[in-house]
Design a protein around this motif. Structure first.
Motif, short mmCIF file in Angstrom:
data_model
loop_
_atom_site.label_atom_id
_atom_site.label_comp_id
_atom_site.label_asym_id
_atom_site.label_seq_id
_atom_site.Cartn_x
_atom_site.Cartn_y
_atom_site.Cartn_z
N GLY A 301 0.77 -1.24 0.00
CA GLY A 301 0.00 0.00 0.00
C GLY A 301 0.80 1.28 0.00
O GLY A 301 0.23 2.38 -0.02
N TRP A 302 2.13 1.19 0.03
CA TRP A 302 2.96 2.39 -0.02
C TRP A 302 3.43 2.58 -1.46
O TRP A 302 4.38 1.97 -1.91
CB TRP A 302 4.14 2.23 0.94
N HIS A 303 2.75 3.44 -2.20
CA HIS A 303 2.96 3.55 -3.64
C HIS A 303 3.99 4.61 -4.04
O HIS A 303 4.46 4.62 -5.17
CB HIS A 303 1.63 3.89 -4.33
N GLU A 304 4.32 5.50 -3.12
CA GLU A 304 5.17 6.63 -3.47
C GLU A 304 6.56 6.22 -3.97
O GLU A 304 7.07 6.81 -4.94
CB GLU A 304 5.29 7.57 -2.28
N PRO A 305 7.26 5.24 -3.34
CA PRO A 305 8.60 4.88 -3.84
C PRO A 305 8.60 4.43 -5.30
O PRO A 305 9.52 4.77 -6.05
CB PRO A 305 9.02 3.75 -2.90
N LYS A 306 7.58 3.67 -5.72
CA LYS A 306 7.53 3.25 -7.12
C LYS A 306 7.33 4.46 -8.04
O LYS A 306 8.01 4.60 -9.06
CB LYS A 306 6.40 2.25 -7.33
N LYS A 307 6.43 5.33 -7.66
CA LYS A 307 6.18 6.53 -8.45
C LYS A 307 7.44 7.38 -8.57
O LYS A 307 7.78 7.88 -9.65
CB LYS A 307 5.05 7.34 -7.81
N GLN A 308 8.15 7.53 -7.46
CA GLN A 308 9.37 8.34 -7.46
C GLN A 308 10.45 7.73 -8.35
O GLN A 308 11.12 8.44 -9.10
CB GLN A 308 9.89 8.49 -6.03
N ALA A 309 10.63 6.41 -8.26
CA ALA A 309 11.66 5.74 -9.07
C ALA A 309 11.40 5.93 -10.56
O ALA A 309 12.32 6.22 -11.33
CB ALA A 309 11.70 4.25 -8.72
N ILE A 310 10.15 5.78 -10.97
CA ILE A 310 9.81 5.93 -12.38
C ILE A 310 10.03 7.37 -12.84
O ILE A 310 10.58 7.62 -13.92
CB ILE A 310 8.36 5.49 -12.63
N THR A 311 9.63 8.33 -12.02
CA THR A 311 9.81 9.74 -12.38
C THR A 311 11.28 10.09 -12.51
O THR A 311 11.69 10.78 -13.46
CB THR A 311 9.15 10.65 -11.33
N LEU A 312 12.11 9.61 -11.57
CA LEU A 312 13.53 9.94 -11.62
C LEU A 312 14.22 9.33 -12.83
O LEU A 312 15.04 9.99 -13.48
CB LEU A 312 14.22 9.47 -10.33
N VAL A 313 13.90 8.09 -13.16
CA VAL A 313 14.50 7.46 -14.34
C VAL A 313 14.08 8.22 -15.60
O VAL A 313 14.89 8.50 -16.48
CB VAL A 313 14.11 5.98 -14.43
N SER A 314 12.80 8.57 -15.68
CA SER A 314 12.31 9.31 -16.85
C SER A 314 12.99 10.67 -16.95
O SER A 314 13.40 11.10 -18.04
CB SER A 314 10.80 9.48 -16.76
N ASN A 315 13.14 11.37 -15.81
CA ASN A 315 13.79 12.69 -15.82
C ASN A 315 15.24 12.61 -16.27
O ASN A 315 15.72 13.46 -17.03
CB ASN A 315 13.72 13.32 -14.43
N ARG A 316 15.95 11.57 -15.83
CA ARG A 316 17.36 11.43 -16.24
C ARG A 316 17.46 11.08 -17.71
O ARG A 316 18.35 11.57 -18.42
CB ARG A 316 18.05 10.40 -15.35
N HIS A 317 16.59 10.23 -18.17
CA HIS A 317 16.51 9.87 -19.58
C HIS A 317 16.35 11.14 -20.43
O HIS A 317 17.12 11.40 -21.36
CB HIS A 317 15.32 8.93 -19.76
N LEU A 318 15.35 11.95 -20.08
CA LEU A 318 15.06 13.14 -20.87
C LEU A 318 16.09 14.24 -20.66
O LEU A 318 16.34 15.04 -21.57
CB LEU A 318 13.65 13.65 -20.52
N SER A 319 16.72 14.27 -19.48
CA SER A 319 17.78 15.26 -19.23
C SER A 319 18.96 15.03 -20.16
O SER A 319 19.54 15.98 -20.70
CB SER A 319 18.26 15.18 -17.78
N LEU A 320 19.34 13.78 -20.33
CA LEU A 320 20.45 13.44 -21.21
C LEU A 320 20.16 13.92 -22.63
O LEU A 320 21.02 14.53 -23.28
CB LEU A 320 20.71 11.94 -21.19
N GLU A 321 18.96 13.67 -23.10
CA GLU A 321 18.59 14.07 -24.46
C GLU A 321 18.51 15.58 -24.60
O GLU A 321 18.92 16.15 -25.62
CB GLU A 321 17.28 13.39 -24.83
N ASN A 322 17.96 16.23 -23.59
CA ASN A 322 17.83 17.69 -23.63
C ASN A 322 19.21 18.34 -23.67
O ASN A 322 19.46 19.24 -24.49
CB ASN A 322 17.05 18.15 -22.39
N TYR A 323 20.11 17.87 -22.81
CA TYR A 323 21.46 18.45 -22.77
C TYR A 323 22.19 18.23 -24.09
O TYR A 323 22.81 19.14 -24.65
CB TYR A 323 22.26 17.86 -21.62
N GLN A 324 22.11 17.00 -24.62
CA GLN A 324 22.78 16.68 -25.88
C GLN A 324 22.29 17.59 -27.00
O GLN A 324 23.08 18.18 -27.76
CB GLN A 324 22.55 15.22 -26.24
N TYR A 325 20.99 17.72 -27.12
CA TYR A 325 20.42 18.52 -28.20
C TYR A 325 20.79 20.00 -28.05
O TYR A 325 21.26 20.63 -29.01
CB TYR A 325 18.90 18.36 -28.21
#
Length: 410
Positions: A301-325
């Motif tokens: 019933g503690w859903h926040e850690p999963k939500k946080q992990a997905i958000t952080l991975v997505s942010n790092r993914h998109l950060s790499l692309e944003n910086y490169q571009y």
């Protein structure tokens, strides 16, 4: 029952985490200097632009056989490949419109692709007096920020053009909507006809998410991850690469160099995608043990850690692309050929002995090396970028600050 439920939660987490699929935000910016470093491409003489309809009319019979061979190859060599329906078999003959429609259907790409004749100008390039096409004539996507910032020079049939410009431009083209809407559940008529089945991961209602299974290759996950989320095996960059590579060779061999170089650029796009560690690894920086812990507490019933992990991975993914571009765009505008990113892609000093490209290299070499670098890449991003962008799960990159330019804030 508990193990089955745990599998379901892991699967749900991975399905969300695998959604971003932009890879490099503008492939042409990186591909152009890399290809320019190859003398056989840089020095290749100018070729004549040709319409797709002209190519199809001239080579219809040969393409019938080629596409049948490609289908047989995919069925034999691509795991879990969804066979092309027989109704989509390419047939020569008929009007130009009919030929084009049948060819696109046989390739199973978005029929809304305009496939106009153009090359992409580099940022900072002098295009004064040259005819241009609006970005809406290049892409089917409704939200396409990098395409909106691009300058596309219009070409006409018979115009001379350098192969370097054609192939470099084409490396970005599959991100213009080519693989969007192809699944049964994407709400498109062609998606229902193409036979790919339901979208294996990502939100089928989101436009750009539907291309992810063609632009990602999760070939090197742990056995436990595959047991929990077998749908991750349904990724098909190998299918696309082999198809475009074969069409490129055929077009070049039969006297249609424009389409030969353009198809080659399409093939390179998917190879380049797999050099992005976040396209070859589902959750970089998140080990299997941590993943299981996150999902165990999610079951409780503690859903926040999963939500946080997905958000952080997505942010790092998109950060790499944003910086490169943003960094490469800035270097081109300033005509800074010595920028570290441009220099890195031009450097061929370590390429000796690695110039051949066998069919299995996509899985055995490219994606494996990318996957092996995923953890280190994730750590570098965490250590090098401001915490707000890569360590704050309340921040959603691309939404919290639309139009963010990461290079300018560092």
């Amino acid at each position: 029952m508990k193990w089955k439920r745990e599998h379901m939660v892991i699967a749900a987490a991975l399905a969300c985490a695998a959604s971003p699929a932009a890879a490099w935000s503008n492939h042409t910016l990186g591909a152009r200097p890399a290809l320019e470093a190859m003398p056989e491409i840089k020095a290749a003489p100018a070729i004549k632009v040709e319409t797709l309809e002209s190519f199809l009319a001239a080579e219809g019979r040969g393409l019938e056989q080629l596409l049948q061979r490609e289908e047989a190859w995919a069925r034999a060599n691509v795991p879990l490949y969804p066979a092309r329906p027989e109704a989509l078999v390419f047939k020569a003959g008929g009007t130009q419109t009919e030929l084009r429609q049948r060819f696109i259907a046989a390739l199973r790409i978005n029929p809304e692709m305009k496939l106009n004749l153009f090359v992409q100008a580099l940022p900072g390039e002098d295009v004064l007096g040259k005819a241009t096409l609006p970005w809406t004539e290049i892409t089917t996507r409704k939200r396409a920020s990098t395409a909106q910032e691009g300058v596309f020079l219009q070409l006409g049939a018979g115009d001379p053009v350098a192969p370097l410009e054609v192939i470099a431009t084409a490396t970005d083209e599959p991100d213009y909507g080519m693989d969007i809407g192809l699944w049964d559940d994407n709400g498109t008529a062609y998606g229902k006809a193409y036979g790919f089945g339901k979208q294996p991961f990502g939100n089928p209602a989101l436009e750009f998410a539907s291309q992810a299974p063609f632009h990602m290759g999760f070939f090197h996950e742990s056995a436990m991850v595959y047991k929990a989320a077998g749908f991750l095996r349904r990724t098909y960059p190998e299918y696309r690469i082999h198809l475009w590579q074969s069409l490129a060779a055929y077009a070049l061999q039969t006297g249609h160099p424009y389409w030969g170089w353009r198809f080659a650029g399409w093939a390179l796009h998917y190879i380049e995608d797999l050099t992005q560690p976040y396209h070859a690894t589902v959750l970089p920086g998140v080990g299997v043990a941590r993943m299981l812990w996150i999902n165990t507490i999610d079951l409780l019933g503690w859903h926040e850690p999963k939500k946080q992990a997905i958000t952080l991975v997505s942010n790092r993914h998109l950060s790499l692309e944003n910086y490169q571009y943003q960094r490469m765009r800035h270097a081109y505008v300033r005509h800074d050929a010595g920028d570290a990113l441009i220099h890195a892609v031009k450097d061929i000093s370590t390429d000796a002995g690695r110039m051949s490209f066998a069919d299995g290299a996509v899985r055995a070499v490219v994606s494996r090396e990318s996957n092996a670098l995923a953890g280190a890449t994730d750590r570098v991003l965490e250590q090098s970028l401001p915490p707000k962008y890569v360590s704050d799960s309340d921040y959603v990159l691309g939404e919290t600050e639309p139009g963010l330019n990461l290079y300018s804030v560092l």
